[in-house]
Design a protein around this motif. Structure first.
Motif, mmCIF file in Angstrom:
data_model
loop_
_atom_site.group_PDB
_atom_site.id
_atom_site.type_symbol
_atom_site.label_atom_id
_atom_site.label_comp_id
_atom_site.label_asym_id
_atom_site.label_seq_id
_atom_site.Cartn_x
_atom_site.Cartn_y
_atom_site.Cartn_z
ATOM 1 N N VAL A 248 0.716 -1.256 -0.012
ATOM 2 C CA VAL A 248 0.120 -0.139 0.223
ATOM 3 C C VAL A 248 0.938 1.326 -0.030
ATOM 4 N N ALA A 249 2.027 1.386 0.936
ATOM 5 C CA ALA A 249 2.751 2.177 0.931
ATOM 6 C C ALA A 249 3.590 2.524 -0.569
ATOM 7 N N ALA A 250 3.869 1.535 -0.983
ATOM 8 C CA ALA A 250 4.736 1.406 -2.181
ATOM 9 C C ALA A 250 4.061 1.833 -3.508
ATOM 10 N N LEU A 251 2.543 1.692 -3.171
ATOM 11 C CA LEU A 251 2.017 2.294 -4.319
ATOM 12 C C LEU A 251 1.543 3.915 -4.213
ATOM 13 N N VAL A 252 1.852 4.366 -2.956
ATOM 14 C CA VAL A 252 1.518 6.041 -3.020
ATOM 15 C C VAL A 252 2.073 6.713 -3.949
ATOM 16 N N PRO A 253 3.452 6.483 -4.383
ATOM 17 C CA PRO A 253 4.132 7.405 -5.219
ATOM 18 C C PRO A 253 3.406 7.352 -6.371
ATOM 19 N N PHE A 254 3.055 6.080 -7.024
ATOM 20 C CA PHE A 254 2.471 5.814 -8.327
ATOM 21 C C PHE A 254 0.897 6.270 -8.328
ATOM 22 N N SER B 188 7.146 5.123 6.104
ATOM 23 C CA SER B 188 6.934 4.245 5.280
ATOM 24 C C SER B 188 6.094 4.783 3.896
ATOM 25 N N THR B 189 5.231 5.764 4.400
ATOM 26 C CA THR B 189 4.243 6.431 3.468
ATOM 27 C C THR B 189 4.914 7.508 2.735
ATOM 28 N N PHE B 190 5.907 8.224 3.257
ATOM 29 C CA PHE B 190 6.524 9.340 2.641
ATOM 30 C C PHE B 190 7.914 9.326 2.302
ATOM 31 N N ILE B 191 8.540 8.249 2.984
ATOM 32 C CA ILE B 191 10.016 8.286 2.867
ATOM 33 C C ILE B 191 10.470 8.268 1.367
ATOM 34 N N SER B 192 9.620 7.663 0.283
ATOM 35 C CA SER B 192 10.040 7.564 -1.068
ATOM 36 C C SER B 192 9.986 9.043 -1.510
ATOM 37 N N SER C 86 -2.237 9.577 1.322
ATOM 38 C CA SER C 86 -2.039 8.935 2.557
ATOM 39 C C SER C 86 -3.682 8.401 3.092
ATOM 40 N N GLY C 87 -4.731 8.979 2.564
ATOM 41 C CA GLY C 87 -6.075 8.240 2.915
ATOM 42 C C GLY C 87 -6.325 6.871 2.560
ATOM 43 N N ALA D 153 -2.479 11.872 -9.935
ATOM 44 C CA ALA D 153 -2.501 13.434 -9.322
ATOM 45 C C ALA D 153 -2.866 13.469 -8.122
ATOM 46 N N TYR D 154 -2.764 12.430 -7.110
ATOM 47 C CA TYR D 154 -3.442 12.688 -5.868
ATOM 48 C C TYR D 154 -2.538 13.524 -5.083
ATOM 49 N N THR D 155 -3.322 14.197 -4.111
ATOM 50 C CA THR D 155 -2.539 15.180 -3.118
ATOM 51 C C THR D 155 -1.697 14.090 -2.014
ATOM 52 N N TYR D 156 -1.012 15.038 -1.303
ATOM 53 C CA TYR D 156 -0.461 14.041 -0.281
ATOM 54 C C TYR D 156 -1.425 13.656 0.708
ATOM 55 N N ALA D 157 -2.346 14.281 1.057
ATOM 56 C CA ALA D 157 -3.454 13.898 2.029
ATOM 57 C C ALA D 157 -4.269 12.838 1.403
ATOM 58 N N ALA D 158 -4.804 12.906 0.047
ATOM 59 C CA ALA D 158 -5.483 11.862 -0.753
ATOM 60 C C ALA D 158 -4.737 10.518 -0.768
#
Length: 413
Positions: A15-21, A216-220, A34-35, A27-32
């Motif tokens: 889930v965290a690895a998919l966040v940057p993609f 893990s959510t934002f380190i990438s 992390s949702g 074009a998700y925001t950081y808040a979206a």
């Protein structure tokens, strides 16, 4: 059990690895973004104690393969639809599968290991390797066809379900400790439940969880900013964060056999304070060294949390395992949207800075804890006699030889 744990925890790291993609393709925001982590964590946080309470009353080993499949199905469907609501829903289903797995898996692993810190460290190591595998696995899958290729991520779930089923069959074999009999009634279990100590330990676990999930959510994304690199630099930072946990978990089990578990856990939290400060404040390639140090500090107490919690609650081992093993990851997701909101309003560095204080708070909660007495585990069954007793054996010679006195003497052959 360890390999099955690795396959299941791929989906906690995925889930965290998919966040940057999701940020780059949709074009998700950081808040979206992390949702999504919140969706995987919120349902998990609610149902995990419930599954823990159920496994305290009834043995449910069938949950292991079923929950592995459920966790994989949710992540596999996350990139199929462009709908944000549907993506949240399937990620939440994955979180529920992971939640259902951990309490029962912790109970079965503790039963099979007979209380060995090293064995439980190996079980936790499997989960950490699953975490570490998630970033390169997700990156490789997305590279083949973007987010639409996420159905390929169901493969670890299929392998994990097969491994869990094989482990359960082995534990039900003749002469093995019966896992189906491993959940005694709470009123019959020995020892006293120390809820006050367990509550303080759980508070420290929550602090550790928020730090781990926040990083893990934002380190990438943060590594890309601090090093000036691209997607590879971000994936590498997340991989280091997860892989360093493998070293930390093994070290935790080894250290606990030489020193008291509480002592090892306290020093780990103290080390993590300095390590997280380095991640947030130090720029350039040296960031990766502090990420590795942070990973070790966060993971050395990982398996020790589980055995400490089970020893504080000897009558509620399922509940203890569900909180210390499962909520270690999921509860931190509840704070991820707040970190994302601060990052949108200010910067990622500002959002990650409060994480420095949380390991210090965890250390304060652990400072007055005492080492619990481990519960008495059932003795291993005696080895089965593979050879029939002499009086039950058929004659092997041509006949018994009569001797004076009316007795008979068995021929030596």
């Amino acid at each position: 059990m360890s390999l099955g744990h690795a396959c299941v925890d791929v989906y906690q790291g995925a889930v965290a690895a998919l966040v940057p993609f999701f940020v780059s393709e949709r074009a998700y925001t950081y808040a979206a973004a992390s949702g999504l982590v919140l969706a995987a964590s919120l349902l998990s946080s609610v149902v995990q104690p419930l599954f823990g309470a159920l496994t305290d009353r009834w043995a449910m080993p069938w949950l292991l393969p079923v929950s592995a499949l459920l966790g994989g199905a949710g992540v596999a469907m996350s990139g199929v639809s462009g709908s944000y609501a549907l993506t949240l829903a399937v990620v939440a289903v994955s979180g529920m599968g992971v939640a259902a797995y951990h309490p029962e898996a912790a109970r079965v692993a503790r039963h099979a290991s007979r209380g060995s810190h090293t064995a439980m460290g190996s079980f936790s190591l499997g989960g950490n390797l699953g975490f570490a595998t998630a970033p390169p696995l997700v990156a490789a899958v997305i590279a083949t066809g973007g987010l639409g290729a996420t159905p390929l991520l169901v493969v670890p779930a299929l392998v994990g379900a097969a491994l869990c089923a094989a482990a359960l069959r082995a534990l039900e074999a003749p002469g093995a400790p019966k896992v189906s009999d491993a959940a005694p009634d709470a009123n019959e279990a020995g020892g006293r439940d120390d809820w006050a100590s367990f509550a303080r330990l759980s508070g420290a676990v929550v602090c550790r969880s928020i730090v781990f999930v926040g990083l893990s959510t934002f380190i990438s994304l943060y590594a890309r900013q601090r090093t000036g690199g691209g997607e590879v630099s971000g994936t590498a930072a997340l991989f280091v964060l997860y892989l360093g946990g493998a070293v930390g978990t093994v070290a935790g089990g080894r250290l606990a056999t030489r020193y008291r578990r509480i002592t090892v856990v306290r020093w780990s939290y103290a080390l993590t304070v300095l390590a997280v400060a380095g991640v947030v404040l130090v720029p350039g390639p040296s960031l990766y060294a502090f990420v590795a140090l942070t990973s070790a500090g966060l993971y050395v107490p990982f398996s020790l949390h589980v055995t400490l919690g089970q020893d504080y609650l000897p009558r509620r081992m399922g509940t203890a395992g569900g909180v210390t093993l499962g909520l270690t990851v999921s509860i931190g997701g509840l704070a991820a949207p707040f970190v994302g909101a601060v990052a949108d309003a200010a910067s990622l560095q500002t959002a990650l800075a409060p994480l420095i204080a949380l390991p210090a708070l965890g250390w304060v909660l652990l400072r007055t804890l005492r080492e619990p007495e481990p519960p008495a585990l059932p003795a291993p069954p005696p080895p089965a006699d593979r050879e029939a007793p002499p009086e039950a054996r058929p004659p092997t010679g041509p006949a018994d030889e009569p001797v004076p006195g009316g007795e008979t003497r068995r021929q030596p052959w």
